[in-house]
Design an enzyme around this catalytic site. Structure first.
Site, PDB file in Angstrom:
ATOM      1  N   SER A 112      52.828 -29.087 -20.078  1.00 20.51           N
ATOM      2  CA  SER A 112      52.324 -28.135 -19.092  1.00 20.51           C
ATOM      3  C   SER A 112      51.416 -27.112 -19.759  1.00 20.51           C
ATOM      4  O   SER A 112      51.728 -26.617 -20.848  1.00 20.51           O
ATOM      5  CB  SER A 112      53.487 -27.407 -18.407  1.00 20.51           C
ATOM      6  OG  SER A 112      54.287 -28.306 -17.676  1.00 20.51           O
ATOM      7  N   SER A 113      50.301 -26.794 -19.101  1.00 21.22           N
ATOM      8  CA  SER A 113      49.358 -25.788 -19.567  1.00 21.22           C
ATOM      9  C   SER A 113      48.870 -26.132 -20.970  1.00 21.22           C
ATOM     10  O   SER A 113      48.196 -27.139 -21.168  1.00 21.22           O
ATOM     11  CB  SER A 113      49.991 -24.397 -19.484  1.00 21.22           C
ATOM     12  OG  SER A 113      49.030 -23.385 -19.640  1.00 21.22           O
ATOM     13  N   SER A 114      49.225 -25.360 -21.984  1.00 21.58           N
ATOM     14  CA  SER A 114      48.828 -25.690 -23.348  1.00 21.58           C
ATOM     15  C   SER A 114      49.313 -27.085 -23.738  1.00 21.58           C
ATOM     16  O   SER A 114      48.623 -27.816 -24.451  1.00 21.58           O
ATOM     17  CB  SER A 114      49.402 -24.654 -24.325  1.00 21.58           C
ATOM     18  OG  SER A 114      49.063 -24.954 -25.648  1.00 21.58           O
ATOM     19  N   TYR A 136      50.204 -31.354 -16.711  1.00 22.24           N
ATOM     20  CA  TYR A 136      50.098 -30.342 -15.667  1.00 22.24           C
ATOM     21  C   TYR A 136      49.227 -29.157 -16.080  1.00 22.24           C
ATOM     22  O   TYR A 136      49.483 -28.514 -17.093  1.00 22.24           O
ATOM     23  CB  TYR A 136      51.510 -29.830 -15.331  1.00 22.24           C
ATOM     24  CG  TYR A 136      52.458 -30.921 -14.904  1.00 22.24           C
ATOM     25  CD1 TYR A 136      52.649 -31.217 -13.562  1.00 22.24           C
ATOM     26  CD2 TYR A 136      53.141 -31.677 -15.850  1.00 22.24           C
ATOM     27  CE1 TYR A 136      53.506 -32.231 -13.168  1.00 22.24           C
ATOM     28  CE2 TYR A 136      54.005 -32.695 -15.468  1.00 22.24           C
ATOM     29  CZ  TYR A 136      54.181 -32.974 -14.116  1.00 22.24           C
ATOM     30  OH  TYR A 136      55.027 -33.982 -13.741  1.00 22.24           O
ATOM     31  N   HIS A 169      49.544 -21.465 -11.303  1.00 27.58           N
ATOM     32  CA  HIS A 169      49.748 -21.940 -12.673  1.00 27.58           C
ATOM     33  C   HIS A 169      51.216 -21.760 -13.061  1.00 27.58           C
ATOM     34  O   HIS A 169      51.718 -20.636 -13.042  1.00 27.58           O
ATOM     35  CB  HIS A 169      48.859 -21.126 -13.615  1.00 27.58           C
ATOM     36  CG  HIS A 169      48.756 -21.691 -14.995  1.00 27.58           C
ATOM     37  ND1 HIS A 169      47.935 -22.754 -15.295  1.00 27.58           N
ATOM     38  CD2 HIS A 169      49.370 -21.352 -16.157  1.00 27.58           C
ATOM     39  CE1 HIS A 169      48.036 -23.037 -16.576  1.00 27.58           C
ATOM     40  NE2 HIS A 169      48.909 -22.197 -17.123  1.00 27.58           N
TER      41      HIS A 169
END
Length: 294
Positions: free
Chosen positions: A137-139, A161, A278
């Site tokens: 997720s994200s990073s 994601y 987010h």
């Protein structure tokens, strides 16, 4: 008030203890140029040749924190595969997706250390080298894109994601919200699919095989890692995989989500999550189905 605080603290401690018990800390797993940490979830009964899933945390997170967020245990127990929950402690606990080292095959960055975790598990547990996957997720999604781009001969597929295309942060001073070039996260690093593909191919110029399958999810209300980055990821992987947009399927896998299908849907799909910020919540069933592990 004190009693409520005490109960909350006890719950947190119990949760942390449960996580620590479920995960196995691994040391001395090979070359570790950026001092990453490695923890794994090992099901009670491993498959004869288990698959490996690399599950990568968000900025500010840790492997154990992502373990609690992802909820892959049930699937790992049922199918006998291994889940790796690595941690990075640098740059606000964000994966390095910007340096030349991490964006170069065997370059000695975070990506090299993560791949060495996979190689260690393949050797120690007789894991299946054709069934290695990445998610995050994200990073962690940004690094999933990087891993599939820089090590396409290691990973079979990715599902992630709220991230960005591989190479989006190339040359940035860092990879965290505090250190990164803001043009990428704000969705202003826009390229054609072929431009993205050429950038990826330069990361591993001697590779001439097939790139891994990719699945990417992003929320339309994401203004932290802007929603426009979903289109850039899809352009990049469409060009690398040689598949074109085919159709949209509404309300899939749930109400408000639109599945964006490329080709026959076996190599590349995206998911646009209406009014989701987010990050898009982890969908374990969707991830494992994409990996063939559901």
């Amino acid at each position: 008030m004190r009693r409520t605080t005490a109960i909350g603290l006890l719950a947190a401690l119990l949760s942390s203890s449960a996580t620590d018990a479920a995960l196995t800390q691994v040391a001395d797993w090979g070359e570790n140029p950026t001092n990453l940490e490695m923890q794994v979830y090992l099901p009670v009964k491993l498959a004869e040749k288990p698959a490996i899933v690399l599950a990568l945390h968000y900025c500010g997170g840790t492997g154990p924190a992502y373990y609690q967020m992802a909820n892959y245990d049930t699937y790992a127990d049922a199918q006998g595969f291994i889940v790796v929950y690595p941690s990075t402690k640098k740059d606000s606990n964000c994966w390095d997706v910007a340096s030349e080292k991490t964006l170069t095959n065997n370059g000695g960055g975070d990506s090299t250390g993560l791949v060495n975790m996979v190689k260690y598990l393949i050797e120690k547990y007789n894991a299946d080298p054709t069934k290695v996957y990445s998610t995050g997720s994200s990073s962690g999604c940004m690094m999933t894109n990087v891993l599939l781009a820089v090590y396409p001969d290691v990973f079979a597929a990715g599902s992630c994601y709220s991230g960005v295309a591989a190479g989006c942060l190339a040359g940035s001073p860092g990879s965290s919200p505090q250190s990164a070039d803001p043009l990428c996260a704000s969705g202003q690093n826009v390229k054609t699919g072929e431009e993205w593909a050429q950038q990826v191919k330069a990361m591993y110029p001697t590779f001439n095989g097939t790139y891994p399958r990719m699945q990417a999810l992003h929320g339309t209300a994401d203004h932290f890692v802007d929603y426009k980055n979903l289109a850039e990821q899809l352009k990049e992987w469409s060009a690398l995989l040689g598949v074109e947009f085919a159709k949209n399927v509404t309300n899939t896998p749930q109400s408000g989500y639109t599945q964006i299908v490329y080709g026959d849907g076996t190599k590349l799909v995206g998911y646009s999550a209406a009014n989701v910020g987010h990050t898009v919540p982890v969908h374990p069933q969707l991830d494992m189905a994409w990996f063939g592990l559901a």
